[in-house]
Write an enzyme that holds these catalytic residues in place. Sequence first.
Site, PDB file in Angstrom:
ATOM      1  N   HIS A  54      30.560  26.671  47.041  1.00  0.00           N
ATOM      2  CA  HIS A  54      31.298  27.786  46.455  1.00  0.00           C
ATOM      3  C   HIS A  54      32.659  27.890  47.123  1.00  0.00           C
ATOM      4  O   HIS A  54      32.751  27.946  48.342  1.00  0.00           O
ATOM      5  CB  HIS A  54      30.515  29.091  46.650  1.00  0.00           C
ATOM      6  CG  HIS A  54      31.167  30.266  45.986  1.00  0.00           C
ATOM      7  ND1 HIS A  54      31.345  31.469  46.614  1.00  0.00           N
ATOM      8  CD2 HIS A  54      31.701  30.408  44.755  1.00  0.00           C
ATOM      9  CE1 HIS A  54      31.954  32.307  45.778  1.00  0.00           C
ATOM     10  NE2 HIS A  54      32.179  31.693  44.656  1.00  0.00           N
TER      11      HIS A  54
ATOM     12  N   GLU B  21      36.878  33.056  36.958  1.00  0.00           N
ATOM     13  CA  GLU B  21      38.227  33.628  36.785  1.00  0.00           C
ATOM     14  C   GLU B  21      39.202  32.488  36.461  1.00  0.00           C
ATOM     15  O   GLU B  21      40.228  32.302  37.131  1.00  0.00           O
ATOM     16  CB  GLU B  21      38.686  34.412  38.026  1.00  0.00           C
ATOM     17  CG  GLU B  21      37.821  35.597  38.382  1.00  0.00           C
ATOM     18  CD  GLU B  21      36.576  35.180  39.148  1.00  0.00           C
ATOM     19  OE1 GLU B  21      36.652  34.230  39.936  1.00  0.00           O
ATOM     20  OE2 GLU B  21      35.519  35.789  38.942  1.00  0.00           O
TER      21      GLU B  21
ATOM     22  N   PRO C  68      40.390  32.679  22.524  1.00  0.00           N
ATOM     23  CA  PRO C  68      40.164  32.649  21.094  1.00  0.00           C
ATOM     24  C   PRO C  68      40.049  34.064  20.510  1.00  0.00           C
ATOM     25  O   PRO C  68      39.333  34.895  21.068  1.00  0.00           O
ATOM     26  CB  PRO C  68      38.820  31.927  20.949  1.00  0.00           C
ATOM     27  CG  PRO C  68      38.464  31.384  22.283  1.00  0.00           C
ATOM     28  CD  PRO C  68      39.261  32.104  23.282  1.00  0.00           C
TER      29      PRO C  68
ATOM     30  N   GLU D 273      26.831  38.986  35.531  1.00  0.00           N
ATOM     31  CA  GLU D 273      27.036  39.803  36.732  1.00  0.00           C
ATOM     32  C   GLU D 273      27.390  41.252  36.410  1.00  0.00           C
ATOM     33  O   GLU D 273      27.096  42.148  37.197  1.00  0.00           O
ATOM     34  CB  GLU D 273      28.114  39.178  37.617  1.00  0.00           C
ATOM     35  CG  GLU D 273      29.479  39.149  36.975  1.00  0.00           C
ATOM     36  CD  GLU D 273      30.448  38.203  37.696  1.00  0.00           C
ATOM     37  OE1 GLU D 273      30.000  37.188  38.218  1.00  0.00           O
ATOM     38  OE2 GLU D 273      31.661  38.500  37.696  1.00  0.00           O
TER      39      GLU D 273
ATOM     40  N   GLU E 170      33.814  30.480  33.576  1.00  0.00           N
ATOM     41  CA  GLU E 170      33.438  31.846  33.215  1.00  0.00           C
ATOM     42  C   GLU E 170      34.417  32.293  32.114  1.00  0.00           C
ATOM     43  O   GLU E 170      34.316  31.853  30.990  1.00  0.00           O
ATOM     44  CB  GLU E 170      33.490  32.713  34.471  1.00  0.00           C
ATOM     45  CG  GLU E 170      32.871  34.072  34.303  1.00  0.00           C
ATOM     46  CD  GLU E 170      33.068  34.933  35.535  1.00  0.00           C
ATOM     47  OE1 GLU E 170      32.167  35.699  35.859  1.00  0.00           O
ATOM     48  OE2 GLU E 170      34.149  34.877  36.151  1.00  0.00           O
TER      49      GLU E 170
HETATM   50  C1  NOJ Z   1      33.155  36.540  40.667  1.00  0.00           C
HETATM   51  C2  NOJ Z   1      32.331  35.433  40.111  1.00  0.00           C
HETATM   52  O1  NOJ Z   1      32.263  35.512  38.712  1.00  0.00           O
HETATM   53  C3  NOJ Z   1      30.966  35.509  40.709  1.00  0.00           C
HETATM   54  O2  NOJ Z   1      30.117  34.564  40.118  1.00  0.00           O
HETATM   55  C4  NOJ Z   1      31.061  35.336  42.201  1.00  0.00           C
HETATM   56  O3  NOJ Z   1      29.800  35.534  42.750  1.00  0.00           O
HETATM   57  C5  NOJ Z   1      32.019  36.351  42.806  1.00  0.00           C
HETATM   58  N1  NOJ Z   1      33.244  36.357  42.104  1.00  0.00           N
HETATM   59  C6  NOJ Z   1      32.304  36.060  44.260  1.00  0.00           C
HETATM   60  O4  NOJ Z   1      33.032  34.877  44.374  1.00  0.00           O
END
Ligand code: NOJ
Length: 708
Positions: A386, A467, A201, A491, A485
């Site tokens: 994960h 990503e 956006p 982060e 995300e």
């Molecule tokens: C990027 C991600 O945004 C994050 O949350 C994750 O911890 C790392 N990659 C490793 O996968």
Amino acid sequence: MKRLVVRGRQAVFACLTIFATSPCAFAEKSSEYLVVSPDGANEVVVAIRAGQAGYEVRRRGEPIVNRSQLGFELVAAPALDGNFVVVANHRRSVDETWEQPWGEQRVVPCRYNELRLELQQQDALARRMDVVFRVFDDGIGFRYEWPEQENLTQFQVAAELTEFAMAGEPSAWWIPAFQREHYEYLYRRTPVSEMECAHTPATIETPSGAFLCIHEAALVDYPGMALKNAGGSMLRAELTPWSDGVKAILSAPCHTPWRTIQIADDAGGLITSRLILNLNEPNRIADTSWIKPGKYVGIWWEMHLGKSTWSSGPTHGATTANTQRYVDFAAKNGFDGVLVEGWNTGWDGDWIAQGDQFSFTQPYPDYDLPQLAAYARERGVALIAHNETGGAVENYESQMEEAFALYERLGIRAIKTGYVNFADGLPRTDSKGKKRGEWHYGQYLVRHHQRVIEAAARRHLMLDVHEPVKPTGLCRTYPNLMTAEGARGQEYNAWSPDGGNPPEHETILPFTRLLAGPMDFTPGIFALTYPELRPDNCVNTTLAKQLALYVVLYSPLQMAADLPENYAAHPDAFQFIRDVPTDWEETRVVEARIGDCVAIVRRERGGDDWYLGAITDERERKLSVPLTFLEVDRQYVAEIYRDADDADWQSHPTAYVVESRPVRSVTVLGVRLAPGGGQAIRFRATEDPPAGKTAARETLPVRPPVDR
Ligand code: NOJ
């Protein structure tokens, strides 16, 4: 010239879909059609001039988008950009409501007037293309559709020619497209005329103070669209190419995603617009009982701080003992999930370059997956798996079915996927066995994510995608697609060389990235500096602002991102994270100044309590919030988590106050935000005389409902 008009108000009937098709068969080289939103404010003129299709948008008579071209260039075939006549037009109006399984608003009204023009080229090929416009009170959407036809079967798009000729000299908030870090950039504000190629956006303020957002809805089997500056305030669709330069590989019958322009009189109207969801298909998952919003903790921030590692060895974070510690903490505090990163083999060495080494079923030896899954289940918590792929989607897809079946057997209910890789570097093997590199948001990845969503749904798994391809409202159709995300998240405060996200960042996100859909920002850091681990980084907010983010930045899966020991140091502030819901009955915006401050109130789904989140940039602000959203004649206790008087994101970020006071709908609350600060409030409905909340840090006496 023929001028057909749909007058909007004829279509206003609550909870009723009117399907009034009025085909009109004729063929004209120049023709003009007007479609008006149900409230009469937004008008779209679609016109064929000298065989070229184009559109314009006005709001209350003010030009928003000047005449803009529609069409395509194809690979090895004549363009679909002119020589058109209208062979038929159809109109219909829709006025209905639908219910979300989760969201910012349970019941969503959907009202629009639609125009479909069937176009045909006047040449020997006589190819057909429809353009469909839907005009809502909160903006417009349009898309191209190709019906089944002889002379257009398999075809490749070389360029989409859709233009957005922005009227006047508007300014925009945008991030650059086709860069190394996909969507992870700080937003810039410039005149539209100075925009570089930008992601959507993209949010725009018109010279008269209206707010727009250009994006897309229902991105399926097509490349993501960016906006390229085509001179002045003219933006043109720039599709993400495959590695060989082709933009889209299509097979009729097919259609593009919706090109969307949300339109609001104030910035807050963009946040409450549901246009993107309304342009997506209804839910395709019959039984949604397993799809549950919630909160999670995880072995995550400690890696980003460098306290433990994803890779194996003495500092490995994903050990059985450490995971049990997080599960215990989650169970004690009512969290639904525990994310564990680095549990599976493949993290040793350069895992981004060797994404094909990841196993999605094989744990490291110090991580007892079946035992931990059972340990969590027994405590009413679920592990979150994960799946970092390093962008190696072929490797992921080859294991996906087996991995998802395993997770389902273990009682895992959600997966966090990840595609860490850079620019157009996602590996793909083409049909000749050649290795190629693809963008995160091209058709290749759009197709991949679709397969993941559907495979996960079959195994009753919810998704949190990092990503990602930017969200486009697909969570309506696949409500297991919970969050993503797709922007700079928390982060960056752990390790970014530029010192992390500046205080204004979170005051821009609700008006930009969050308009696309929920974001897994991962709020809730209490230990805002970490001098022993990362002396050059810190979280550039106050602690109270971290709490407010739970309300401001919507996600149905919200993380409490900090370490259990840091929450133990602030049990009173932590209470807000324990209390705050992640699923809402309704949402209202009480203050909306993009890049300055934002305040949002939301009512919990299935309950009477309201929650407020207010945040500011680096400047102190004093807001006056009338509590008119509360039920009239009902008593509430406001449980306030605010910046202390001396709080400041730079000098005193952890200074906060927890206090309670009685309030009613007639109360006008003063909400002070420290520089870089915020405020979170739970308005707890009570019929009983309000009792003062016991706060470990500071409890103020209960005061009558007056301004402060
Ligand atoms: C990027 C991600 O945004 C994050 O949350 C994750 O911890 C790392 N990659 C490793 O996968």
